[in-house]
Design an enzyme around this catalytic site. Structure first.
Site, PDB file in Angstrom:
ATOM      1  CG  ASP A  86      -7.469  14.409  -1.243  1.00 38.10           C
ATOM      2  OD1 ASP A  86      -7.972  13.167  -1.871  1.00 38.10           O
ATOM      3  OD2 ASP A  86      -7.307  14.571  -0.127  1.00 38.10           O
TER       4      ASP A  86
HETATM    5  N1  URA Z   1      -4.038  11.344   1.219  1.00 41.97           N
HETATM    6  C1  URA Z   1      -4.969  12.287   1.635  1.00 41.97           C
HETATM    7  O1  URA Z   1      -5.502  12.584   2.386  1.00 41.97           O
HETATM    8  N2  URA Z   1      -4.912  12.790   0.257  1.00 41.97           N
HETATM    9  C2  URA Z   1      -4.386  12.874  -0.832  1.00 41.97           C
HETATM   10  O2  URA Z   1      -4.577  13.283  -1.846  1.00 41.97           O
HETATM   11  C3  URA Z   1      -3.417  11.602  -0.842  1.00 41.97           C
HETATM   12  C4  URA Z   1      -3.239  10.940   0.230  1.00 41.97           C
END
Ligand code: URA
Length: 232
Positions: free
Chosen positions: A104
């Site tokens: 993310d």
């Molecule tokens: N889980 C999440 O919530 N975000 C990420 O970036 C990776 C795994």
């Protein structure tokens, strides 16, 4: 063996005519020596070609580890945000590497890139179940009941069922989470389903690869041994 000018074009150094000018200007070296002959034959497997001192890779297979900072989206292009591609040196971008899976925008840590489409698909395949370890800071405190619920396979608030995962509390509001799948916002949603809102998230390990001391925003090529371990 292949022509130097073709190799330079394929490595993203420029068009045929631009490459000719680069050679003429003495900006290209082969094994450390300036080369001006565009018809020169080189062996990309054994010889090192550099442009302005930066080694070019041609089409050889490459796997890169980046320590992603927050604020960059995992995409090759984006109209609004800066992308993780901007964190790679030009020589790597020119080798057509793509991110393996995604982190993310707010998540930091280990993100792989490769120009090997087969390897990319194998690594993100749900069948492969590569374990990924995340460090999270979160609201609330993980309890024995939370650990058991993660181990049994959580059901998220929208009804999505997750594979069994590992929750290891490190202290109040700090945990390690190991998951073997890559659903959208997976760790944040898993933690939220147990009323622990994640305030910071960093991926520290993917399969056999450990982020280690690679500094935030930096990247490095994997060694042949690391690539082999990843393929097992
Ligand atoms: N889980 C999440 O919530 N975000 C990420 O970036 C990776 C795994």
């Amino acid at each position: 063996m292949e022509r130097l000018d073709k190799f330079l074009c394929d490595s993203g150094a420029g068009t045929r005519s631009q490459v000719k000018l680069l050679l003429k200007a003495g900006r290209v070296t082969v094994d450390g020596k300036v080369e001006r002959d565009n018809g020169r034959k080189i062996d990309p497997e054994t010889q090192q070609v550099a442009l302005d001192g930066e080694i070019l890779g041609g089409r050889r297979r490459i796997v890169v580890m980046l320590n992603k900072p927050a604020g960059f989206v995992t995409a090759t292009e984006d109209a609004m945000d800066r992308t993780v591609m901007e964190l790679l040196p030009v020589s790597l971008r020119a080798m057509d590497v793509k991110p393996v899976g995604r982190l993310d925008k707010a998540t930091e840590g280990l993100l792989l890139f490769t120009n090997d489409g087969d390897l990319l698909h194998r690594l993100i395949s749900p069948k492969k179940e590569v374990p990924k370890v995340y460090y999270a800071r979160h609201e609330g405190e993980a309890t024995e009941a939370d650990i058991a619920a993660f181990g049994a396979g959580l059901t998220l608030r929208d009804g999505t069922v997750c594979l069994p995962a590992r929750l290891e509390p490190l202290g109040p509001g700090e945990s390690l989470i190991t998951v073997c799948e890559g659903k959208y916002h997976q760790v944040r949603r898993m933690m939220a389903s147990r009323s622990m809102t994640v305030t910071y998230l960093e991926r520290r390990q993917e399969g056999p690869l450990i982020l280690g001391s690679l500094s935030r925003g930096s990247c490095r090529e994997l060694t042949p041994e690391e690539i082999q371990a990843l393929e097992c």
